[in-house]
Design a protein around this motif. Structure first.
Motif, mmCIF file in Angstrom:
data_model
loop_
_atom_site.group_PDB
_atom_site.id
_atom_site.type_symbol
_atom_site.label_atom_id
_atom_site.label_comp_id
_atom_site.label_asym_id
_atom_site.label_seq_id
_atom_site.Cartn_x
_atom_site.Cartn_y
_atom_site.Cartn_z
ATOM 1 N N PRO A 286 -80.858 89.451 -16.569
ATOM 2 C CA PRO A 286 -81.083 90.828 -17.342
ATOM 3 C C PRO A 286 -79.834 91.489 -17.336
ATOM 4 O O PRO A 286 -78.942 91.761 -16.317
ATOM 5 N N GLY A 287 -79.639 92.369 -18.612
ATOM 6 C CA GLY A 287 -78.581 92.825 -19.126
ATOM 7 C C GLY A 287 -77.220 92.254 -19.271
ATOM 8 O O GLY A 287 -76.401 92.850 -19.566
ATOM 9 N N GLU A 288 -76.905 91.091 -18.819
ATOM 10 C CA GLU A 288 -75.903 89.978 -18.916
ATOM 11 C C GLU A 288 -75.176 90.244 -20.153
ATOM 12 O O GLU A 288 -75.912 89.928 -21.290
ATOM 13 N N GLU A 305 -87.286 82.140 -24.030
ATOM 14 C CA GLU A 305 -87.649 83.278 -23.068
ATOM 15 C C GLU A 305 -86.988 84.438 -23.480
ATOM 16 O O GLU A 305 -85.730 84.408 -23.353
ATOM 17 N N GLY A 306 -87.367 85.744 -23.544
ATOM 18 C CA GLY A 306 -86.610 86.974 -23.512
ATOM 19 C C GLY A 306 -86.128 87.321 -24.830
ATOM 20 O O GLY A 306 -86.719 86.913 -25.797
ATOM 21 N N GLY A 307 -85.088 88.110 -24.865
ATOM 22 C CA GLY A 307 -84.528 88.832 -26.054
ATOM 23 C C GLY A 307 -83.230 89.330 -25.798
ATOM 24 O O GLY A 307 -82.669 89.502 -24.740
ATOM 25 N N GLN A 336 -75.671 88.752 -25.460
ATOM 26 C CA GLN A 336 -76.116 89.931 -24.525
ATOM 27 C C GLN A 336 -77.587 89.915 -24.459
ATOM 28 O O GLN A 336 -78.570 89.859 -25.279
ATOM 29 N N ASN A 337 -77.991 89.795 -22.937
ATOM 30 C CA ASN A 337 -79.619 89.865 -23.042
ATOM 31 C C ASN A 337 -79.887 91.348 -22.678
ATOM 32 O O ASN A 337 -79.426 92.172 -22.034
ATOM 33 N N ASP A 341 -85.648 91.496 -18.133
ATOM 34 C CA ASP A 341 -85.916 89.992 -17.710
ATOM 35 C C ASP A 341 -84.963 88.899 -18.144
ATOM 36 O O ASP A 341 -84.065 89.508 -18.848
ATOM 37 N N ASP A 342 -85.209 87.948 -17.585
ATOM 38 C CA ASP A 342 -84.470 86.852 -17.774
ATOM 39 C C ASP A 342 -84.481 86.482 -19.233
ATOM 40 O O ASP A 342 -85.506 86.564 -19.941
#
Ligand code: GTQ
Ligand code: FE2
Length: 371
Positions: A286-288, A305-307, A336-337, A341-342
């Motif tokens: 998250p946020g990485e 998964e995710g965005g 960048q996430n 979430d993951d």
């Protein structure tokens, strides 16, 4: 060339014309073109949005009978490669849909192929007589030369992403597709091999996973019967196993450029699962936000998964679940996430081809421009 001599200038032009008539080119006319100082990929960074693809894919499920199409696929066509419908110079990627009860006829080819299962349950690929049932997140391999047919035993449409090294093989003028599949029927009176549209199942369910699916333990008996030389004998990598491995590694100091990234490897050799392509999965926490780097290999991505966003040179690609995107070779890029979430990306890179040819190079960005 510079010269003050008028007749020499005129002769330059005449030489270029005369060379053309001889099917030759004057080196001094084309030098810049054939001696670039760095790679010049034609491929654009680009994202294909699932919310735009999905409705068309589902319409094609009604409008396009599988019998007429053989494979019901929408190919991701990079704007820089048009009219060739390829995602990068080396990789074809496509969204495919199969309705309940449909069966795509058996064939094989010199390009190596694979699928990422995205939607629906009950889909399968039979690879050299082994039926591989597919669930979301699974990666199924049909290496160069393996016979394969697909079907959907479930009660809903299934969607997967096809990934093939077809443009690479085509650029080497080595693309061969074969559709004439023959097998000896168990009930055949004559024993003559008969032409078939699908393969008979010759192995137990999950056969190649039974043989090779336990990391660090491989059977010493029998032939290495699965797959093909240079490719993994394990034909299916389970999404659940991939996700569990990413979760186990999530608290490690990860790769500064790619986050928590793993490679799917040939369990016997430890090498890439295809001789040409490496398959990877990466977790962006998250946020990485990763640092920028570049390498001569080009890469295609599928969002599991995710965005988040991927910055590629001056372009920002926004991606979410089931989108696909590509990063051209030698382009600076970082991830960048953007969600709490993951995020999980699958990727395929032509790095093994470049490494084998002694061409692979990579460069980390200066910390000042790390984004
Ligand atoms: O796996 O044979 O989506 O040849 C497009 C072309 C899949 C395949 C596609 C192909 C294939
Ligand atoms: Fe195929």
């Amino acid at each position: 060339m510079t010269t003050g001599n008028q007749s020499a200038i005129e002769d330059q032009a005449r030489l270029s014309e005369e060379a053309a008539a001889l099917n030759m080119v004057a080196f001094w006319d084309v030098r810049g073109d054939i001696e670039p100082t760095e790679p010049r990929p034609r491929v654009h960074p680009h994202v294909w949005k699932w919310n735009e693809v999905a409705p068309r894919l589902h319409r094609s499920a009604h409008a396009i009978p599988l019998e007429s199409a053989e494979r019901r696929a929408l190919l991701c066509s990079n704007p820089g490669l048009s009219p060739k419908p390829y995602m990068t110079d080396t990789i074809l990627a496509a969204y495919s849909l199969y309705n309940p009860g449909e069966q795509a006829p058996v064939h094989r080819h010199t390009p190596s192929a694979s699928r990422f299962l995205l939607e629906g349950a009950g889909g399968f690929t039979t690879v050299d007589g082994e039926k591989c049932m597919m669930r979301r997140g699974d990666v199924i391999l049909t290496p160069n030369g393996t016979w394969h047919d697909h079907g959907n035993d479930g009660d809903e449409p299934i969607v997967w992403m096809d990934v093939l090294d077809l443009p690479l093989v085509e650029s080497l003028n080595n693309s061969i597709f074969e559709f004439d599949y023959r097998e000896t029927e168990s009930q055949s009176n004559t024993g003559e091999p008969l032409q078939r549209a699908t393969q008979q199942i010759r192995y137990p369910e999950d056969h190649s996973t039974q043989l090779y699916g336990q990391g660090g333990m491989v059977p010493l008996f029998g032939d290495k019967v699965r797959g093909r030389p240079g490719a993994s004998p394990m034909l299916i990598y389970r999404g659940a196993d991939i996700r569990a491995q990413l979760a186990r590694l999530r608290d490690y100091p990860a790769d500064p450029h790619d986050g928590v990234i793993i490679e799917l490897v040939d369990p016997v050799t430890g090498g890439p699962v295809m001789s040409t392509l490496s398959y990877r999965a990466q977790l962006l926490r998250p946020g990485e936000r990763t640092r920028t780097h570049r390498h001569t290999a080009s890469t295609i991505y599928c969002v599991i998964e995710g965005g988040g966003v991927t910055r590629v040179n001056d372009t920002t690609l926004h991606w979410e679940r089931n989108d696909a995107f590509c990063v051209p070779g030698w382009a600076w890029h970082s991830f960048q996430n953007t969600t709490p979430d993951d995020s999980v990306l699958y990727s395929v890179t032509d790095a093994p081809t470049l490494v084998k040819l002694g061409l692979y190079r990579e460069e980390a960005g200066a910390s000042a421009d790390a984004s």
